[in-house]
Design a protein around this motif. Structure first.
Motif, PDB file in Angstrom:
ATOM      1  N   GLU A  78       0.758  -1.139   0.096  1.00  0.00           N
ATOM      2  CA  GLU A  78      -0.085  -0.067  -0.084  1.00  0.00           C
ATOM      3  C   GLU A  78       0.730   1.281  -0.108  1.00  0.00           C
ATOM      4  OE1 GLU A  78      -3.302  -0.104   2.891  1.00  0.00           O
ATOM      5  OE2 GLU A  78      -3.437  -2.078   2.772  1.00  0.00           O
ATOM      6  N   GLU A  79       0.437   1.926  -0.915  1.00  0.00           N
ATOM      7  CA  GLU A  79       1.318   3.344  -1.139  1.00  0.00           C
ATOM      8  C   GLU A  79       1.150   4.454   0.198  1.00  0.00           C
ATOM      9  OE1 GLU A  79       1.634   7.313  -3.993  1.00  0.00           O
ATOM     10  OE2 GLU A  79       1.136   5.182  -4.902  1.00  0.00           O
ATOM     11  N   ILE A  80       2.001   4.704   0.816  1.00  0.00           N
ATOM     12  CA  ILE A  80       1.688   5.645   1.844  1.00  0.00           C
ATOM     13  C   ILE A  80       1.756   7.181   1.430  1.00  0.00           C
ATOM     14  CG2 ILE A  80       2.517   6.734   4.298  1.00  0.00           C
ATOM     15  CD1 ILE A  80       3.643   3.731   4.604  1.00  0.00           C
ATOM     16  N   SER A  81       0.661   7.729   0.816  1.00  0.00           N
ATOM     17  CA  SER A  81       0.753   8.971   0.193  1.00  0.00           C
ATOM     18  C   SER A  81       0.450  10.047   1.331  1.00  0.00           C
ATOM     19  CB  SER A  81      -0.486   9.000  -0.724  1.00  0.00           C
ATOM     20  OG  SER A  81      -1.680   8.929  -0.133  1.00  0.00           O
ATOM     21  N   PRO A  82       0.924  11.342   1.030  1.00  0.00           N
ATOM     22  CA  PRO A  82       0.186  12.207   2.267  1.00  0.00           C
ATOM     23  C   PRO A  82      -0.894  12.364   2.428  1.00  0.00           C
ATOM     24  CG  PRO A  82       1.903  12.983   0.231  1.00  0.00           C
ATOM     25  CD  PRO A  82       1.406  11.782  -0.213  1.00  0.00           C
ATOM     26  N   ALA A  83      -2.100  12.153   1.588  1.00  0.00           N
ATOM     27  CA  ALA A  83      -3.526  12.100   1.828  1.00  0.00           C
ATOM     28  C   ALA A  83      -3.717  11.029   2.571  1.00  0.00           C
ATOM     29  CB  ALA A  83      -4.059  12.209   0.291  1.00  0.00           C
ATOM     30  N   ARG A  84      -2.793   9.971   2.418  1.00  0.00           N
ATOM     31  CA  ARG A  84      -3.307   8.866   3.308  1.00  0.00           C
ATOM     32  C   ARG A  84      -3.031   9.078   4.731  1.00  0.00           C
ATOM     33  NH1 ARG A  84      -1.457   2.976   3.323  1.00  0.00           N
ATOM     34  NH2 ARG A  84      -2.803   1.915   4.572  1.00  0.00           N
ATOM     35  N   VAL A  85      -1.729   9.604   4.892  1.00  0.00           N
ATOM     36  CA  VAL A  85      -1.184   9.940   6.097  1.00  0.00           C
ATOM     37  C   VAL A  85      -2.211  10.882   6.867  1.00  0.00           C
ATOM     38  CG1 VAL A  85       0.356  11.078   7.430  1.00  0.00           C
ATOM     39  CG2 VAL A  85       1.204   9.561   5.591  1.00  0.00           C
ATOM     40  N   LEU A  86      -2.685  11.805   6.193  1.00  0.00           N
ATOM     41  CA  LEU A  86      -3.543  12.912   6.843  1.00  0.00           C
ATOM     42  C   LEU A  86      -4.880  12.504   7.216  1.00  0.00           C
ATOM     43  CD1 LEU A  86      -4.315  15.855   7.233  1.00  0.00           C
ATOM     44  CD2 LEU A  86      -4.826  16.179   4.995  1.00  0.00           C
ATOM     45  N   GLU A  87      -5.413  11.471   6.356  1.00  0.00           N
ATOM     46  CA  GLU A  87      -6.584  10.839   6.719  1.00  0.00           C
ATOM     47  C   GLU A  87      -6.633  10.061   8.075  1.00  0.00           C
ATOM     48  OE1 GLU A  87      -9.312   7.264   5.137  1.00  0.00           O
ATOM     49  OE2 GLU A  87      -8.357   8.236   3.428  1.00  0.00           O
ATOM     50  N   GLY A  88      -5.198   9.226   8.307  1.00  0.00           N
ATOM     51  CA  GLY A  88      -5.062   8.474   9.195  1.00  0.00           C
ATOM     52  C   GLY A  88      -5.031   9.291  10.433  1.00  0.00           C
ATOM     53  N   LYS A  89      -4.234  10.627  10.462  1.00  0.00           N
ATOM     54  CA  LYS A  89      -4.138  11.384  11.566  1.00  0.00           C
ATOM     55  C   LYS A  89      -5.268  12.100  11.847  1.00  0.00           C
ATOM     56  CE  LYS A  89       0.651  12.780  10.825  1.00  0.00           C
ATOM     57  NZ  LYS A  89       1.653  14.188  10.332  1.00  0.00           N
ATOM     58  N   GLN A  90      -6.380  12.202  10.758  1.00  0.00           N
ATOM     59  CA  GLN A  90      -7.616  12.855  11.198  1.00  0.00           C
ATOM     60  C   GLN A  90      -8.527  11.686  11.762  1.00  0.00           C
ATOM     61  OE1 GLN A  90      -8.665  14.031   7.233  1.00  0.00           O
ATOM     62  NE2 GLN A  90      -8.187  16.014   7.484  1.00  0.00           N
ATOM     63  N   ARG A  91      -8.589  10.479  11.591  1.00  0.00           N
ATOM     64  CA  ARG A  91      -9.157   9.506  12.034  1.00  0.00           C
ATOM     65  C   ARG A  91      -8.769   9.141  13.761  1.00  0.00           C
ATOM     66  NH1 ARG A  91     -10.866   4.454   8.419  1.00  0.00           N
ATOM     67  NH2 ARG A  91     -12.305   4.022  10.379  1.00  0.00           N
ATOM     68  N   LEU A  92      -7.290   9.372  14.000  1.00  0.00           N
ATOM     69  CA  LEU A  92      -6.793   9.364  15.098  1.00  0.00           C
ATOM     70  C   LEU A  92      -7.373  10.403  15.975  1.00  0.00           C
ATOM     71  CD1 LEU A  92      -4.901   7.846  17.296  1.00  0.00           C
ATOM     72  CD2 LEU A  92      -3.120   9.296  16.214  1.00  0.00           C
ATOM     73  N   ALA A  93      -7.355  11.434  15.483  1.00  0.00           N
ATOM     74  CA  ALA A  93      -7.894  12.598  16.668  1.00  0.00           C
ATOM     75  C   ALA A  93      -9.559  12.603  16.705  1.00  0.00           C
ATOM     76  CB  ALA A  93      -7.546  13.961  15.603  1.00  0.00           C
ATOM     77  N   SER A  94     -10.158  11.833  15.665  1.00  0.00           N
ATOM     78  CA  SER A  94     -11.400  11.588  15.911  1.00  0.00           C
ATOM     79  C   SER A  94     -11.825  10.697  16.955  1.00  0.00           C
ATOM     80  CB  SER A  94     -12.295  11.179  14.497  1.00  0.00           C
ATOM     81  OG  SER A  94     -13.580  10.985  14.848  1.00  0.00           O
ATOM     82  N   VAL A  95     -10.938   9.676  16.867  1.00  0.00           N
ATOM     83  CA  VAL A  95     -10.890   8.387  17.915  1.00  0.00           C
ATOM     84  C   VAL A  95     -10.481   9.154  19.298  1.00  0.00           C
ATOM     85  CG1 VAL A  95     -10.000   6.339  18.788  1.00  0.00           C
ATOM     86  CG2 VAL A  95     -10.498   6.560  16.334  1.00  0.00           C
TER      87      VAL A  95
END
Length: 151
Positions: A78-95
């Motif tokens: 899986e490619e770790i793109s900047p968009a994917r990293v940002l999405e992961g950070k947003q989901r973590l903040a939401s959790v």
């Protein structure tokens, strides 16, 4: 050796036959001091049959036909793109926000189980509650987090 190569190629294909001819030549070379061979050509075919038999035995043991080649598509990366990293950070903040919204006891029970890897029995003993109550706190936390992250 051309006739031996053709003999082997009809049975295993030309590419593998080349390697097997080398094996036949090696075995003949190892027997070169033995004068009892009456017909070198007949003996070469006998050795070729022996090499074939040895090959088939090895393949049967190794089950070569059952092997699957390892290709890139078997293990996609899986490619770790900047968009994917940002999405992961947003989901973590939401959790994390969702965890803070939980009642204190439910949050503590959930954190002890999921992050501290404590057993239900140990958590129950720590808080002086039943194992059933621990299960209910865990389920309440999971439902709450699922609802918040799923939004």
């Amino acid at each position: 050796m051309g006739a031996v190569r053709d003999f082997l190629a009809r049975r295993v294909g030309l590419q593998e036959a080349e390697d097997m001819v080398q094996e036949v030549a090696l075995r003949l070379h190892q027997r070169r001091g033995d004068n009892r061979i009456e017909s070198l050509e007949s003996y070469a075919f006998q050795v070729a049959r022996s090499v074939l038999t040895d090959r088939w035995r090895r393949e049967a043991v190794r089950q070569r036909e059952a092997h699957v080649s390892l290709e890139d598509y078997h293990h996609p990366v899986e490619e770790i793109s900047p968009a994917r990293v940002l999405e992961g950070k947003q989901r973590l903040a939401s959790v994390m926000v969702s965890l803070r919204d939980l009642p204190d006891r439910t949050r503590q029970v959930f954190v002890l189980h999921r992050f501290e890897e404590m057993s239900y029995a140990a958590i129950a003993s720590h808080f002086g509650i039943s194992v059933s109550a621990v299960e209910k706190h865990i389920m309440k936390a999971i439902r709450h987090l699922s609802a918040c992250v799923g939004e």
